[in-house]
Design an enzyme around this catalytic site. Structure first.
Site, PDB file in Angstrom:
ATOM      1  N   GLY A 132       6.372  -2.032   3.339  1.00  0.00           N
ATOM      2  CA  GLY A 132       5.983  -2.470   4.671  1.00  0.00           C
ATOM      3  C   GLY A 132       6.412  -3.894   4.955  1.00  0.00           C
ATOM      4  CG  ASN A 133       5.338  -5.960   8.626  1.00  0.00           C
ATOM      5  OD1 ASN A 133       6.505  -5.903   9.011  1.00  0.00           O
ATOM      6  ND2 ASN A 133       4.336  -5.569   9.387  1.00  0.00           N
TER       7      ASN A 133
ATOM      8  CG  MET B 262      -7.048   2.079   6.822  1.00  0.00           C
ATOM      9  SD  MET B 262      -6.135   2.436   5.310  1.00  0.00           S
ATOM     10  CE  MET B 262      -7.310   1.879   4.089  1.00  0.00           C
ATOM     11  N   GLY B 263      -4.769   0.496   9.911  1.00  0.00           N
ATOM     12  CA  GLY B 263      -3.627   0.098  10.731  1.00  0.00           C
ATOM     13  C   GLY B 263      -3.381  -1.392  10.655  1.00  0.00           C
TER      14      GLY B 263
ATOM     15  NE  ARG C 112      -2.438  -4.099  -0.007  1.00  0.00           N
ATOM     16  CZ  ARG C 112      -1.674  -3.586   0.970  1.00  0.00           C
ATOM     17  NH1 ARG C 112      -0.525  -4.157   1.269  1.00  0.00           N
ATOM     18  NH2 ARG C 112      -2.072  -2.523   1.639  1.00  0.00           N
TER      19      ARG C 112
ATOM     20  NE  ARG D  15     -26.665  11.903  14.608  1.00  0.00           N
ATOM     21  CZ  ARG D  15     -26.801  12.585  13.481  1.00  0.00           C
ATOM     22  NH1 ARG D  15     -25.767  13.184  12.942  1.00  0.00           N
ATOM     23  NH2 ARG D  15     -27.973  12.662  12.888  1.00  0.00           N
TER      24      ARG D  15
ATOM     25  NE  ARG E 236     -26.688   8.387  11.785  1.00  0.00           N
ATOM     26  CZ  ARG E 236     -26.939   9.475  11.053  1.00  0.00           C
ATOM     27  NH1 ARG E 236     -26.000  10.043  10.339  1.00  0.00           N
ATOM     28  NH2 ARG E 236     -28.157   9.990  11.050  1.00  0.00           N
TER      29      ARG E 236
ATOM     30  CG  ASP F 231      -0.645  -0.332   8.538  1.00  0.00           C
ATOM     31  OD1 ASP F 231      -1.506   0.559   8.418  1.00  0.00           O
ATOM     32  OD2 ASP F 231      -0.598  -1.331   7.789  1.00  0.00           O
TER      33      ASP F 231
ATOM     34  N   GLY G  44       0.842  -1.206   0.000  1.00  0.00           N
ATOM     35  CA  GLY G  44       0.000   0.000   0.000  1.00  0.00           C
ATOM     36  C   GLY G  44       0.868   1.243   0.000  1.00  0.00           C
TER      37      GLY G  44
HETATM   38  O1  F6P Z   1      -0.796  -1.178   5.129  1.00  0.00           O
HETATM   39  C1  F6P Z   1      -1.470  -0.002   4.866  1.00  0.00           C
HETATM   40  C2  F6P Z   1      -2.949  -0.224   4.798  1.00  0.00           C
HETATM   41  O2  F6P Z   1      -3.560   1.016   4.491  1.00  0.00           O
HETATM   42  C3  F6P Z   1      -3.585  -0.841   6.044  1.00  0.00           C
HETATM   43  O3  F6P Z   1      -3.766   0.097   7.073  1.00  0.00           O
HETATM   44  C4  F6P Z   1      -4.851  -1.387   5.475  1.00  0.00           C
HETATM   45  O4  F6P Z   1      -5.297  -2.486   6.245  1.00  0.00           O
HETATM   46  C5  F6P Z   1      -4.434  -1.854   4.104  1.00  0.00           C
HETATM   47  O5  F6P Z   1      -3.271  -1.136   3.782  1.00  0.00           O
HETATM   48  C6  F6P Z   1      -5.454  -1.625   3.033  1.00  0.00           C
HETATM   49  O6  F6P Z   1      -4.952  -2.167   1.865  1.00  0.00           O
HETATM   50  P1  F6P Z   1      -5.534  -1.956   0.404  1.00  0.00           P
HETATM   51  O7  F6P Z   1      -5.261  -0.539   0.013  1.00  0.00           O
HETATM   52  O8  F6P Z   1      -4.809  -2.933  -0.429  1.00  0.00           O
HETATM   53  O9  F6P Z   1      -7.009  -2.227   0.528  1.00  0.00           O
END
Ligand code: F6P
Length: 362
Positions: free
Chosen positions: A115-116, A182-183, A78, A175, A280, A140, A13
């Site tokens: 990333g990883n 994300m993360g 990816r 509310r 919400r 992340d 990503g």
């Molecule tokens: O690793 C970055 C990230 O934005 C994560 O926080 C999220 O889970 C994932 O990538 C989303 O991936 P994609 O853009 O492939 O849906």
């Protein structure tokens, strides 16, 4: 001095700061080695481009004016690590192809910004004898061995802005608002933005929530007469205590039956039913990854880039650049790729959240 040819790819990503890091490496190499002694080969769309030899020599001017640009000038995709050694229907040996592209392009070194997953494949290629240097990027912040990755702080700033904006409207309408952040499997982004944005409740994957306790904390705010609104920062990877006790497959099966992919929609219904307050959810999603890098990330990405250039000059390969404390250094790729960095129980920001009475849903 023989001319160095450096391949660069951005994997996984995207995030703000990728272009700043590319610019940092290139500028430092031009400056320290001399523009005539180094050339850069851009690899399109991460490992996909390395497998398919989608490469091109890049001109120095292509690296100008990109410091503030979001995304990645190289494109990203990816290409999961777990599939790298698997021969699929197209009969392509991906590892052999990547090595061939490296050789065919006469590369002296490959820079992988990612990333990883990107680090795992970088380590695989390093074990296969290629000269590889990693740079840790991700919103992340979950790469082992570096206290921070570039992209993270920009995303914290954006998520904080979302929480700030949600606060005013939650207040006006009394509310309960959940902001799903994300993360991936870790809660760094939710924790930092949650503290910066004054969330009343912060739910992290590392601390599975107990619904009764969570409701107790929301009701306490209402009963104390403090206010009739609440803002809950919830990580996309959040789990209930019951879910955490299940095997991954069983958890996914149950969520599929419920028609949900994250815990947020379930919690919206449950919280509304339990409190009687309109509840919400807001999901900023990929907005957290878009746009220009913050000043912090521009500096960090440039420092990481310059460090990578120094590793190239020393021909010190098989490492991933890192920030440890205040020091820019590097870790063996094998270590950086070995595990995910979760929020530890003794994390200082987590302690701060607890100290000021933020509910962690437990
Ligand atoms: O690793 C970055 C990230 O934005 C994560 O926080 C999220 O889970 C994932 O990538 C989303 O991936 P994609 O853009 O492939 O849906």
């Amino acid at each position: 001095m023989a001319k160095r040819r450096i391949g660069i790819l951005t994997g996984g990503g995207d995030c703000p700061g990728l272009n700043a890091a590319i610019r940092g490496v290139v500028k430092a190499c031009y400056n320290l080695l001399g523009e005539d002694n180094v050339e850069f080969v851009g690899i399109a769309e991460g490992y996909y481009g390395l497998i398919n030899n989608d490469t091109r020599e890049m001109k120095p001017r292509e690296f100008s004016g990109i410091l503030t640009l979001g995304g990645t000038i190289l494109g990203s995709k990816r290409t999961p690590f777990k599939m790298m050694k698997v021969i699929e229907a197209d009969d392509v040996d991906k590892v052999a192809q990547m090595k061939k592209t490296y050789r065919d392009n006469r590369l002296d070194c490959l820079l992988t910004l990612g990333g990883n997953g990107t680090h795992k494949t970088a380590n695989l290629l390093s074990e296969q004898g290629l000269n590889v240097i990693g740079l840790p990027k991700t919103i992340d912040n979950d790469i082992w061995g570096t206290s921070v990755t570039f992209g993270f702080h920009t995303a914290v700033d954006i998520a904080t802005d979302v929480l700030d904006r949600i606060h005013t409207t939650a207040h006006s309408h009394s509310r309960i608002m959940l902001v799903e952040i994300m993360g991936n499997k870790t809660g760094w982004l939710t924790l930092y933005a949650g503290v910066a944005g004054g969330a009343d409740v912060i739910i992290l994957p590392e601390i599975p929530y107990d619904f009764d306790k969570l409701i107790e904390s929301v009701n306490r705010r209402i009963d104390d007469g403090k206010s009739s609104f609440s803002v809950i920062a919830i990580a996309e990877g959040a789990l209930s205590v019951e879910e955490a006790a299940l095997k991954k497959k069983e958890r996914a099966k149950r969520r599929a039956e419920e028609g949900i992919t994250t815990a947020t929609p379930r919690l919206v219904k449950q919280i509304q039913a339990a409190t009687g307050f309109e509840t919400r959810a807001v999901v900023p999603g990929h907005m957290l990854r878009g746009g220009s890098p913050s000043a912090y990330d521009r500096v960090l990405a440039t420092k990481f880039g310059a460090r990578a250039a120094n590793l190239i000059i020393k021909e010190k390969y098989g490492y991933s650049v890192a920030l440890v404390g205040e020091v820019i250094t590097e870790n063996p790729l094998a270590d950086a790729a070995s595990q995910t960095k979760f929020v530890p129980e003794d994390d200082k920001v987590l302690k701060t959240a607890r100290d000021i009475g933020v509910s962690l849903g437990v």
